[in-house]
Design a protein around this motif. Structure first.
Motif, mmCIF file in Angstrom:
data_model
loop_
_atom_site.group_PDB
_atom_site.id
_atom_site.type_symbol
_atom_site.label_atom_id
_atom_site.label_comp_id
_atom_site.label_asym_id
_atom_site.label_seq_id
_atom_site.Cartn_x
_atom_site.Cartn_y
_atom_site.Cartn_z
ATOM 1 N N SER A 1 0.811 -1.227 0.000
ATOM 2 C CA SER A 1 0.000 0.000 0.000
ATOM 3 C C SER A 1 0.839 1.271 0.000
ATOM 4 O O SER A 1 0.317 2.359 -0.239
ATOM 5 N N TYR A 2 2.130 1.143 0.269
ATOM 6 C CA TYR A 2 2.998 2.318 0.295
ATOM 7 C C TYR A 2 3.441 2.690 -1.116
ATOM 8 O O TYR A 2 3.735 1.815 -1.931
ATOM 9 N N GLU A 3 3.530 3.977 -1.385
ATOM 10 C CA GLU A 3 4.185 4.442 -2.607
ATOM 11 C C GLU A 3 5.700 4.286 -2.457
ATOM 12 O O GLU A 3 6.221 4.248 -1.330
ATOM 13 N N ALA A 4 6.376 4.220 -3.568
ATOM 14 C CA ALA A 4 7.821 3.975 -3.530
ATOM 15 C C ALA A 4 8.568 5.045 -2.749
ATOM 16 O O ALA A 4 9.562 4.753 -2.059
ATOM 17 N N GLN A 5 8.095 6.302 -2.839
ATOM 18 C CA GLN A 5 8.814 7.403 -2.201
ATOM 19 C C GLN A 5 8.394 7.637 -0.754
ATOM 20 O O GLN A 5 8.951 8.506 -0.066
ATOM 21 N N ASP A 6 7.418 6.895 -0.263
ATOM 22 C CA ASP A 6 6.925 7.061 1.104
ATOM 23 C C ASP A 6 8.012 6.617 2.078
ATOM 24 O O ASP A 6 8.414 5.453 2.094
ATOM 25 N N ILE A 7 8.505 7.543 2.899
ATOM 26 C CA ILE A 7 9.625 7.200 3.778
ATOM 27 C C ILE A 7 9.226 6.161 4.824
ATOM 28 O O ILE A 7 10.095 5.470 5.379
ATOM 29 N N ARG A 8 7.949 6.006 5.095
ATOM 30 C CA ARG A 8 7.512 5.002 6.067
ATOM 31 C C ARG A 8 7.792 3.582 5.570
ATOM 32 O O ARG A 8 7.769 2.633 6.366
ATOM 33 N N ALA A 9 8.039 3.460 4.274
ATOM 34 C CA ALA A 9 8.381 2.161 3.688
ATOM 35 C C ALA A 9 9.850 2.082 3.303
ATOM 36 O O ALA A 9 10.268 1.148 2.610
ATOM 37 N N SER A 10 10.661 3.040 3.741
ATOM 38 C CA SER A 10 12.078 3.022 3.398
ATOM 39 C C SER A 10 12.767 1.846 4.081
ATOM 40 O O SER A 10 12.218 1.196 4.971
ATOM 41 N N LYS A 11 13.992 1.595 3.678
ATOM 42 C CA LYS A 11 14.753 0.481 4.249
ATOM 43 C C LYS A 11 15.041 0.704 5.730
ATOM 44 O O LYS A 11 15.379 -0.250 6.453
ATOM 45 N N TYR A 12 14.903 1.938 6.189
ATOM 46 C CA TYR A 12 15.124 2.218 7.599
ATOM 47 C C TYR A 12 13.899 1.876 8.444
ATOM 48 O O TYR A 12 13.994 1.790 9.670
ATOM 49 N N ASN A 13 12.769 1.678 7.796
ATOM 50 C CA ASN A 13 11.516 1.448 8.519
ATOM 51 C C ASN A 13 10.875 0.093 8.252
ATOM 52 O O ASN A 13 10.133 -0.411 9.090
ATOM 53 N N ILE A 14 11.122 -0.481 7.085
ATOM 54 C CA ILE A 14 10.672 -1.839 6.794
ATOM 55 C C ILE A 14 11.873 -2.615 6.257
ATOM 56 O O ILE A 14 12.438 -2.253 5.228
ATOM 57 N N ARG A 15 12.256 -3.651 6.962
ATOM 58 C CA ARG A 15 13.402 -4.453 6.520
ATOM 59 C C ARG A 15 12.921 -5.521 5.555
ATOM 60 O O ARG A 15 12.041 -6.314 5.869
#
Length: 528
Positions: A342-356
């Motif tokens: 559900s996250y867009e690619a640029q959504d920081i909540r889905a960045s590698k720092y937040n989802i491993r």
């Protein structure tokens, strides 16, 4: 008869724990027990009693603390599947013929709720004694406000899980055996009165981290008004928090690792970043549970969230426990794929720092050392490896990756949720444009595309709550309050959709409470 009274004392009575404490901290583990008659004599004594009450709240998401675990607040919802199964968790995914009035966790949350309420009642009533020596004129009202806030907080748990429940508003002497259940609407009204008192008598700020303040009461009021189908009042209270000027979404890097690779959303969940002293102006209320500090949490059975959400990667040959991979996680729950997608690619909540999403063989003695580990379907289903949140990573000071708990201070309320509550209140008043604007404040911080007014409905808000608050707020609470549990589970959870029934919206009333209540009928919920 003695056994019956003992049971009722535990379930509906007042059990007060008074920990010896340093007044600068709220969450010290109990080390001594003081009699009420020696404690409720001055402000310091009441602060000691309040510390015990905050400890009760901290224990809500523990493990084996009377059978508590917060995993069933997500198992069998629209957000996760049980992976590495545990007998305490699996019934809440299986539903049919799995959850009983004797189920350990069903009893544990009832016990926790009424023990917390009983403790709060003791403080509220004792504060009325004329003999109390208060340090300041406002201490009495402030002490009662803290206790009434936590009493309302406990009722929020009870009414959400069990529906109609007894209202216990005073210490009964002798203890009653004739309780009856009050309708949800009456319990909500009772909660609202407690929270209004708290709003009027709590300070706007405090020098003691972990203490509830006025904004916490206003946030909880907004949620309670939504539950009570009063969205216009919910909007007022949410706006009061947002417009107070005391809180803001964090949009710039801050805290202990601000200079390291990462992003501002990840900063919110790093150790030592949960309180205002770290520069975090988004937290409205955080439970104090840091390890190995005065007032902090216990080494065992306090908060096992990282063991719940992190995969059981250490079971894979060639992988060993490592703090940077989540420590000693056990893969109890894994997120459903819709959430990750559900996250867009640029959504920081889905960045590698937040989802491993990437793991590697880290055992130097293994032939594939340093190589990526394949995330197969089999490994995901078993709970060994799957994309997972990093919110609950915790690196113990002594560098022991087998350490059990997640003992960062735990945020209970933060401003991002207040914005989403505001959006829900606005949508319920048929103001989708304003609801979209409230949601977009949260999405802007995440670098996500703004949502259009025409795309905002309750499902969108629930999706956004999942993206923003995953693992932080009990998902079952949200789905029950919004009336969306059945619909969302049946459409999104491939395991639970076939077995969940209408009566599963409520948990059964524990049989121990029914049996102990010999003076009146404590009715059971339909279906159990």
């Amino acid at each position: 008869m003695k056994t019956r009274y003992k049971i009722l004392l535990l379930l509906l009575g007042a059990i007060m724990v008074f920990p010896s404490c340093n007044d600068d901290y709220l969450s010290e583990s109990p080390k001594s027990f003081l009699a009420p008659e020696n404690t409720f004599v001055n402000t310091k004594g009441f602060e000691t009693a309040l510390t015990g009450l905050y400890v009760q709240v901290r224990d809500e998401w523990g493990w084996y603390a009377g059978g508590l675990t917060y995993a069933p607040m997500f198992a069998g919802t629209d957000l996760s599947l049980v992976a590495n199964a545990h007998a305490h968790i699996s019934p809440f995914e299986g539903y049919a013929d799995k959850i009983y009035s004797t189920t350990t966790i069903v009893k544990a949350y009832w016990n926790w709720g009424y023990k917390t309420i009983g403790n709060a009642n003791l403080i509220i009533e004792a504060a009325e004694k004329e003999s109390v020596s208060w340090d300041n004129a406002g201490d009495k009202a402030r002490v009662q406000a803290e206790a009434r806030f936590i009493r309302a907080y406990a009722y929020r748990t009870l009414v959400t899980l069990y529906g109609d429940v007894p209202i216990v508003d005073k210490v009964e002497k002798p203890f009653r055996l004739d309780y009856t259940r009050q309708p949800v609407s009456e319990v909500l009204d009772f909660m609202i009165q407690d929270l209004k008192f708290a709003e009027e008598n709590l300070p706007t700020e405090t020098t003691q981290e972990g203490k509830v303040v006025k904004a916490a009461a206003q946030h909880m009021l907004a949620e309670a008004y939504l539950y009570n189908n009063q969205p216009e009042l919910a909007e007022q209270k949410a706006k009061a928090v947002i417009n107070s000027g005391d809180y803001q979404l964090m949009t710039e890097r801050f805290g202990t690792q601000a200079g390291d690779p990462g992003d501002v959303f990840a900063d919110l969940f790093l150790e030592h970043n949960q309180n205002r002293e770290s520069g975090n102006l988004e937290t409205i209320w955080a439970i104090q549970q840091e390890y190995n500090v005065n007032g902090g949490g216990a080494e065992r059975y306090t908060d096992w969230s990282r063991r719940t959400w992190g995969p059981y990667y250490s079971r894979i040959p060639g992988m060993q426990l490592c703090d940077s991979l989540g420590g000693r996680s056990l893969g109890r729950l894994r997120p459903l794929k819709w959430w990750i997608d559900s996250y867009e690619a640029q959504d920081i909540r889905a960045s590698k720092y937040n989802i491993r999403r990437a793991y590697w063989y880290n055992d130097p003695s293994h032939e594939n050392y340093g190589q990526p580990v394949e995330m197969t379907e089999e490994r995901q289903v078993s709970g060994e490896l799957y994309p997972s949140t990093t919110k609950f990573y915790y690196g113990k000071t002594e560098d022991n990756p087998s350490f059990l708990n997640n003992l960062k201070d735990r945020v209970k309320i933060r401003l991002a949720e207040t914005y989403l509550i505001l959006a829900e209140a606005q949508l319920k008043q048929n103001k989708p444009g304003e609801a979209a604007a409230s949601i977009n404040v949260v999405r802007a911080r995440a670098n996500a595309t703004p949502v259009a007014a025409g795309d905002v409905d309750m499902d969108y808000i629930l999706d956004e709550r999942a993206r923003e608050l995953f693992g932080e707020y009990p998902r079952r609470f949200t789905l029950v309050r919004t009336g969306k549990l059945l619909e969302r589970v049946r459409s999104l959870n491939p395991v639970s959709k076939e077995t969940i029934q209408e009566y599963h919206v409520k948990w059964p009333i524990p049989q121990t409470a029914i049996d102990a209540n010999s003076g009146a009928e404590l009715t059971q919920n339909e279906g159990y």
